[in-house]
Design a protein around this motif. Structure first.
Motif, PDB file in Angstrom:
ATOM      1  N   ALA A   1     -23.153  -8.916 -23.012  1.00 34.21           N
ATOM      2  CA  ALA A   1     -24.294  -9.768 -22.947  1.00 34.21           C
ATOM      3  C   ALA A   1     -24.119 -10.611 -21.390  1.00 34.21           C
ATOM      4  O   ALA A   1     -25.085 -10.908 -21.031  1.00 34.21           O
TER       5      ALA A   1
ATOM      6  N   ASN B   1     -24.829  -8.540 -18.113  1.00 31.96           N
ATOM      7  CA  ASN B   1     -25.983  -8.218 -18.121  1.00 31.96           C
ATOM      8  C   ASN B   1     -26.903  -9.289 -18.287  1.00 31.96           C
ATOM      9  O   ASN B   1     -28.103  -9.225 -18.161  1.00 31.96           O
ATOM     10  N   LYS B   2     -26.560 -10.577 -18.406  1.00 30.06           N
ATOM     11  CA  LYS B   2     -27.113 -11.881 -18.180  1.00 30.06           C
ATOM     12  C   LYS B   2     -28.217 -11.861 -19.591  1.00 30.06           C
ATOM     13  O   LYS B   2     -29.486 -12.350 -19.361  1.00 30.06           O
ATOM     14  N   LEU B   3     -27.658 -11.492 -20.562  1.00 32.49           N
ATOM     15  CA  LEU B   3     -28.725 -11.441 -21.761  1.00 32.49           C
ATOM     16  C   LEU B   3     -28.598 -12.913 -22.421  1.00 32.49           C
ATOM     17  O   LEU B   3     -27.400 -13.267 -22.473  1.00 32.49           O
TER      18      LEU B   3
END
Length: 133
Positions: free
Chosen positions: A9, A12-14
């Motif tokens: 997360a 992936n800059k979630l």
């Protein structure tokens, strides 16, 4: 909504969610909130590391409620002594000195009881039916 590993997360800059735990606090996922969840189940985990650490009791107010442990499943026996020895040595490193790197990888360190259980399990590894030297 889905569930992915924290490192995935972050890389992936979630977005991640604060989840309300049984203490009524909204907690973000991080190594300290996972450590709090693990700590709430230390006694049970030292007997069986497969114990779920979801929904830690209200006595663990800083625990992220959907924490989990990562498992490594290996066969008890294998034919290649050199490979089995290398595998055992790697796992031994992971559960001992490698724990120092856990937080840098967004993993919570294992409690002593789980590490002791893991070391005991490692002693049962064999190669070609014989104890590993």
């Amino acid at each position: 909504m889905g569930y992915v590993e924290l490192t995935f997360a972050q890389q992936n800059k979630l977005p991640v969610a604060s989840i309300k735990n049984l203490a009524g606090k909204y907690i973000l996922p991080d190594t300290s909130s996972t450590t709090a969840a693990i700590a709430a189940f230390t006694d049970q985990l030292s007997k069986d590391p497969r114990t779920p650490i979801v929904n830690a009791p209200a006595s663990a107010p800083d625990a992220y409620p959907i924490s989990t442990l990562t498992f490594l499943i290996i066969p008890k026996d294998g034919p290649d002594v050199a490979k089995r020895t290398a595998l055992r040595n790697f796992i031994q490193y992971v559960i001992t000195d490698g724990q120092a790197a856990a937080a840098t990888l967004n993993y919570a360190p294992l409690p002593d009881g789980v590490k002791a259980y893991d070391r005991q399990q490692l002693q049962q590894m064999t190669a070609a039916g014989q104890p590993i030297p």
